[in-house]
Write a protein that holds these residues in place. Structure first.
Motif, PDB file in Angstrom:
ATOM      1  N   UNK A  80       0.860  -1.155   0.051  1.00 55.50           N
ATOM      2  CA  UNK A  80      -0.072   0.064  -0.195  1.00 55.50           C
ATOM      3  C   UNK A  80       0.980   1.224   0.005  1.00 55.50           C
ATOM      4  N   UNK A  81       2.078   1.183   0.740  1.00 53.26           N
ATOM      5  CA  UNK A  81       3.094   2.338   0.575  1.00 53.26           C
ATOM      6  C   UNK A  81       3.421   2.407  -0.822  1.00 53.26           C
ATOM      7  N   UNK A  82       3.703   1.474  -1.597  1.00 52.66           N
ATOM      8  CA  UNK A  82       4.075   1.829  -3.047  1.00 52.66           C
ATOM      9  C   UNK A  82       3.062   2.398  -4.020  1.00 52.66           C
ATOM     10  N   UNK A  83       1.768   2.059  -3.413  1.00 54.38           N
ATOM     11  CA  UNK A  83       0.628   2.768  -4.329  1.00 54.38           C
ATOM     12  C   UNK A  83       0.757   4.263  -3.999  1.00 54.38           C
ATOM     13  N   UNK A  84       0.795   4.516  -2.598  1.00 59.50           N
ATOM     14  CA  UNK A  84       0.893   5.822  -1.984  1.00 59.50           C
ATOM     15  C   UNK A  84       2.240   6.667  -2.641  1.00 59.50           C
ATOM     16  N   UNK A  85       3.125   5.983  -2.795  1.00 62.06           N
ATOM     17  CA  UNK A  85       4.361   6.731  -3.463  1.00 62.06           C
ATOM     18  C   UNK A  85       4.014   7.109  -4.944  1.00 62.06           C
ATOM     19  N   UNK A  86       3.358   6.243  -5.675  1.00 65.88           N
ATOM     20  CA  UNK A  86       3.146   6.199  -7.031  1.00 65.88           C
ATOM     21  C   UNK A  86       1.991   7.389  -7.161  1.00 65.88           C
TER      22      UNK A  86
END
Length: 194
Positions: A80-86
């Protein structure tokens, strides 16, 4: 001729490596706490409605009740953090701080006295709330597709906001973190990655 004013440089966009660094930091903190301090750091979590407990708001995501607790938070944080970064780009750290602050204050206000709340799950639930809110209110296919995937893999997280005395979880942290993420997702409707 050189300009007298230096050119402003834009802040570097965070990448997945930033998430790995944050996870590594959490694992190092937990290893030090478990092997050298005997869990002593856990006392610095959120103590509801106790002024001393306010210090736990920024510390809560970094403190865990053992390696099993931290392990259960690691994969959802990375995903979920990766989606937030993107989606957030350079706003990632600011957005994460907002979720930590609002979710932490909410936990501090509604949780039971005498409890101590630790763990990154409040932040993870904030990411979940943000992603699902953007997926529902955005009109872009990419957000809809992302929301469907997140719902398939992490939809069971919704059970974690249901009050429970039988499970040793901070449903208050889950609930307030998710509400903070929903609020932030609504505020960022239509925003592009910075």
């Amino acid at each position: 001729m050189k300009s007298a004013h230096p050119r402003k440089t834009r802040t570097e966009r965070p990448t997945f490596l930033y998430l790995l660094d944050l996870v590594l930091l959490a694992w190092v903190i937990e290893a030090v706490d478990q092997f050298l301090l005997g869990g002593w750091l856990d006392r610095f979590g959120i103590h509801p409605r106790n002024p001393y407990g306010l210090i736990g708001i920024p510390l809560m995501p970094w403190l865990h009740g053992g390696f099993a607790h931290l392990s259960s938070n690691t994969l959802p944080f990375l995903t979920l953090g990766y989606i937030m970064i993107k989606s957030e780009g350079r706003r990632f750290f600011y957005s994460s701080a907002v979720i930590i602050l609002l979710g932490g204050i909410g936990t501090w206000l509604i949780a039971g006295p005498g409890e101590v709340h630790i763990g990154a799950s409040g932040l993870i639930y904030g990411y979940f709330g943000y992603v699902m809110t953007r997926a529902i209110i955005e009109s872009r296919p990419l957000w809809l597709f992302t929301g469907i995937l997140v719902a398939l893999f992490y939809g069971s997280m919704l059970f974690g906001v249901i009050p429970s005395k039988d499970l040793p979880i901070s449903w208050q942290g889950h609930l307030t973190g998710m509400l903070a993420g929903i609020w932030l997702g609504r505020r960022h409707k239509g925003m592009r990655s910075a």
